[in-house]
Enzyme design. Sequence first.
Site: not given
Length: 434
Positions: A64, A66, A143
């Site tokens: 996907d 973002d 992260d």
Amino acid sequence: MTPSTEIPEAGQPVVLSRSEHSISRKRIDENTLKVLYRLSRQGHKAYLVGGGVRDLLLGRTPKDFDVGTDATPNQVKKLFRNCFLVGRRFRLGHVRFGANEVIEVATFRRQARPDDLPEDPADHFFFTENIFGTPQEDAFRRDFTINALFYDIKTFSIIDYVGGLADLEARRLRVIGDPLVRFTEDPVRMLRALEFAARLGFSLDDAVRQGIYVGAPLIAEAAPARIREEVMELFRHRVGGEVLRNAQALGLLPHLLAGFEGEEETFALLDRIDARTASGVPIEEHFALAAIYLSRFLRACPPDSEVTVTDAVRIAGLVLSPHCGYFHVAHGIRHQARELMVGMFRLSRGRGKRGERRFLQHPMTPQSLEFFTLWHAESPEGSQLAAEWREALAQDEQFQEKRKGDASDRRKSTRPRRRRSRRSKGGGGGTPSA
Ligand code: ATP
Ligand code: MG
């Protein structure tokens, strides 16, 4: 990716202009582009962020896309008629297209500093997730370096604040900042590190290994629902076997799935399940669960023992119970996992046992047999037994088909029985005749 992809000086991003990288707008989803362009035309920063940029640079198809922006959630909402604000911890814009597509638009945010925190520690979590920041701060709260690259729709350039481009090139997974600090903030990152390394075929940076090794017990503090979701994510990405094997090597496994002892035979089964998923069979949670705890179950229920089916049902329930209780696994899933294990036990005992016909007709039996076949893939005797059961199942199916056929023939050939009318039965609706 070509020129200077070395780790940038603090504060100075590496920027690759359009001619220096491989991302083409043709590979970005049309609706994501619409969202990016509209934000940008209204004077906001509009970046493609996260896994989408990483995957495009690697030539993979992103799951996907973002969007990151400096527009606030309310500004985003005003810009898009089809936008809904969601999220308790952090307000995100969900821009909907048609029935199925949602583009997630998040305002750049930063990690909280100690002086940002409210006095009541109960509110810390809410606050730490909820402070707007600059693009640079937004990159640093992420992260891994490869997950923190930005693609700027205004200039078509890639912006890298964290050294992600260099790591992509070296095929190396690196945590942004000190791994142990970042794992303490959110222990699920340890599992994500193993997941991304396996999915992408990247090596784990030594500091990440060390961080997992030391920080492993922290995973027990993470919300069970998140762990459960991440574990299923491993299986969906066909890296369940590899990641759990690495989790074992780094001492994470006992804190992650208590009761799974990490036997090589189980890892081999998980690898075969990953291959099954790769071949297009969707993975279901009960299947993964039964596989993880299968060898523990079989040790308590050896096929040539006195153990009865009733015992096996009870033992399967006991073996699954700590996991299902801790992770709040729904009763239906727990039940199916237990059925698979018990089916495995019945298949292992060989043919000709009591209740075989009913067992063959049980809706879970074909799946148990698939499970049995995977478990015995390397054993000639097991494979032979699996073949015998397949044959029995096929014969039973033929028998059932034939029985159904015969029954419908019979229905067609016999004339419908005449019903005795109520009147002829004794006249006047059962009232005794005078
Ligand atoms: P994919 O969707 O292909 O699994 P992804 O990188 O998009 O990979 P997501 O879980 O969708 O992963 O998260 C989107 C982005 O949000 C990540 O790329 C990362 O930058 C950031 N992110 C997600 N989870 C965390 C976390 N626990 N800590 C810090 N940043 C995170
Ligand atoms: Mg994603």
